[in-house]
Design a protein around this motif. Structure first.
Motif, short mmCIF file in Angstrom:
data_model
loop_
_atom_site.label_atom_id
_atom_site.label_comp_id
_atom_site.label_asym_id
_atom_site.label_seq_id
_atom_site.Cartn_x
_atom_site.Cartn_y
_atom_site.Cartn_z
N THR A 18 -96.59 46.13 -53.91
CA THR A 18 -97.48 46.85 -52.99
C THR A 18 -98.81 46.13 -52.85
N ARG A 19 -99.35 45.68 -53.96
CA ARG A 19 -100.65 45.01 -53.93
C ARG A 19 -100.59 43.68 -53.20
N LEU A 20 -99.52 42.93 -53.40
CA LEU A 20 -99.38 41.65 -52.70
C LEU A 20 -99.29 41.87 -51.19
N ILE A 21 -98.55 42.88 -50.77
CA ILE A 21 -98.45 43.17 -49.34
C ILE A 21 -99.79 43.61 -48.79
N TYR A 22 -100.50 44.46 -49.53
CA TYR A 22 -101.82 44.91 -49.08
C TYR A 22 -102.79 43.74 -48.96
N ILE A 23 -102.77 42.82 -49.92
CA ILE A 23 -103.68 41.68 -49.88
C ILE A 23 -103.39 40.81 -48.67
N ASN A 24 -102.11 40.54 -48.41
CA ASN A 24 -101.76 39.71 -47.26
C ASN A 24 -102.18 40.37 -45.95
N ILE A 25 -101.93 41.67 -45.81
CA ILE A 25 -102.31 42.38 -44.59
C ILE A 25 -103.83 42.45 -44.48
N GLY A 26 -104.51 42.72 -45.62
CA GLY A 26 -105.96 42.82 -45.61
C GLY A 26 -106.63 41.52 -45.20
N VAL A 27 -106.15 40.40 -45.74
CA VAL A 27 -106.71 39.09 -45.36
C VAL A 27 -106.48 38.83 -43.88
N PHE A 28 -105.30 39.16 -43.39
CA PHE A 28 -104.98 38.96 -41.96
C PHE A 28 -105.95 39.74 -41.08
N LEU A 29 -106.13 41.03 -41.37
CA LEU A 29 -107.00 41.88 -40.55
C LEU A 29 -108.46 41.43 -40.65
N LEU A 30 -108.90 41.09 -41.85
CA LEU A 30 -110.29 40.65 -42.02
C LEU A 30 -110.59 39.41 -41.20
N LEU A 31 -109.70 38.43 -41.25
CA LEU A 31 -109.94 37.19 -40.50
C LEU A 31 -109.86 37.41 -39.00
N LYS A 32 -108.98 38.32 -38.56
CA LYS A 32 -108.90 38.63 -37.13
C LYS A 32 -110.18 39.31 -36.65
N ILE A 33 -110.74 40.19 -37.46
CA ILE A 33 -112.00 40.85 -37.09
C ILE A 33 -113.14 39.84 -37.05
N ILE A 34 -113.18 38.96 -38.05
CA ILE A 34 -114.20 37.90 -38.05
C ILE A 34 -114.04 37.02 -36.82
N GLY A 35 -112.77 36.75 -36.44
CA GLY A 35 -112.51 35.93 -35.26
C GLY A 35 -113.07 36.54 -33.99
N VAL A 36 -113.06 37.87 -33.88
CA VAL A 36 -113.61 38.54 -32.71
C VAL A 36 -115.10 38.25 -32.58
N PHE A 37 -115.83 38.30 -33.69
CA PHE A 37 -117.27 38.03 -33.66
C PHE A 37 -117.56 36.57 -33.30
N PHE A 38 -116.73 35.66 -33.82
CA PHE A 38 -116.89 34.25 -33.45
C PHE A 38 -116.65 34.05 -31.97
N LEU A 39 -115.63 34.73 -31.44
CA LEU A 39 -115.30 34.60 -30.02
C LEU A 39 -116.44 35.11 -29.15
N LEU A 40 -116.97 36.28 -29.51
CA LEU A 40 -118.05 36.87 -28.71
C LEU A 40 -119.33 36.04 -28.77
N SER A 41 -119.51 35.32 -29.88
CA SER A 41 -120.71 34.50 -30.02
C SER A 41 -120.55 33.12 -29.38
#
Length: 293
Positions: A18-41
């Motif tokens: 469960t923790r490995l799946i959560y970490i993989n999904i969490g990293v994916f979502l975090l980087l996608k959100i960061i990517g939105v800010f980079f795109l807008l800037s």
């Protein structure tokens, strides 16, 4: 609805899987959100470059963390989805036979061996001489888990759509063969990494049958780092209370009983080969407790 609280609770109480799946999904979502800010800037995001494992050794020397970070990294949703499905399916089979620490060791070492074979191939074979590519994804680690459980329990049947029941050894062999063939495709590096993970899965079980847990050292290091980081944000109580949780369901109960019986069988085999005096104190205590039941 306390979504954050539910996620925190299930992560804390859940299995290593469960923790490995959560970490993989969490990293994916975090980087996608960061990517939105980079795109807008109006800037390019190079985070993936800094976390993916490079094929060039000079770049690797500047980013020595990447053989670890790449195995939790996914750039596309479909890539993440299929890897997490594979991790869940094969991880469940693995946990039926072994405890979570062993799975964590196979996941991490399988990923490291995948990165090692990827870097080696791209610096040895002439076909990759002029190619500079990074690699990311959890598939090498998942291959390690699949091959490990298939080597340990080769005749266990799993049911596939349109095919029906098929022994796990054939599923593992099929995926390994696909990876060998796939080296000639556009994802040569990924398929080479799969073979590195598959090798570790086989080697781990081979050594485990000799009584050697080859992933224990890395897992102990990870646990110590986790305890250290946890201690920075949590006040330590002077009194420590430990208790054993009852199995949550029939599957967990059967898995624990199966694991206990395997340990008893191993101890009996050891007595047959080397005599009772060859047992450790812990093994003698376990055998004594079992005899009183």
């Amino acid at each position: 609805m306390d979504i954050a609280g539910d996620i925190k609770r299930t992560f804390k109480e859940g299995s290593v899987l469960t923790r490995l799946i959560y970490i993989n999904i969490g990293v994916f979502l975090l980087l996608k959100i960061i990517g939105v800010f980079f795109l807008l800037s109006g800037h390019n995001m190079r985070v993936y470059d800094w976390l993916s494992v490079p094929s060039v050794t000079e770049v690797l020397a500047q980013r020595p963390w990447t053989p670890i970070t790449y195995m939790f990294l996914h750039q596309g949703f479909i890539h993440l989805l299929f890897n997490m499905l594979g991790l869940y399916w094969f991880g469940q089979l693995f946990l039926y036979h072994f405890e979570g620490d062993k799975m964590l060791g196979v996941y991490l070492m399988g990923g490291l061996w995948g990165a090692f074979l990827f870097i080696l191939a791209y610096n040895v074979f002439p076909a990759f001489e002029s190619i500079r590519v990074p690699m990311l994804g959890a598939s090498a680690s998942i291959f390690a888990i699949l091959v490990a459980v298939a080597f340990y329990d080769p005749n266990r049947e799993i049911h596939l759509f349109f095919i029906g029941g098929i022994p796990l050894k054939y599923v593992a062999a099929f995926y390994v063969l696909l990876s060998v063939i796939g080296i000639s495709s556009t994802n040569a590096g990924g398929n080479i990494a799969h073979l590195g993970g598959a090798f570790w899965g086989w080697f781990y079980i081979y050594q485990l049958r000799k009584g050697k847990d080859m992933g224990a050292g890395l897992v102990n290091l990870v646990n110590k780092i986790g305890e250290f980081l946890g201690g920075l944000f949590k006040h330590k109580s002077k009194m420590k209370v430990t208790y054993r949780k009852p199995p949550r369901d029939d599957h967990e109960y059967n898995r624990q009983k199966h694991k206990q019986q395997d340990e008893i069988n191993r101890i009996l085999d050891k007595i047959a080969k080397s005599g009772y005096e060859s047992l450790s104190k812990k093994e003698k205590e376990l055998l004594f407790k079992q005899g009183k039941k």
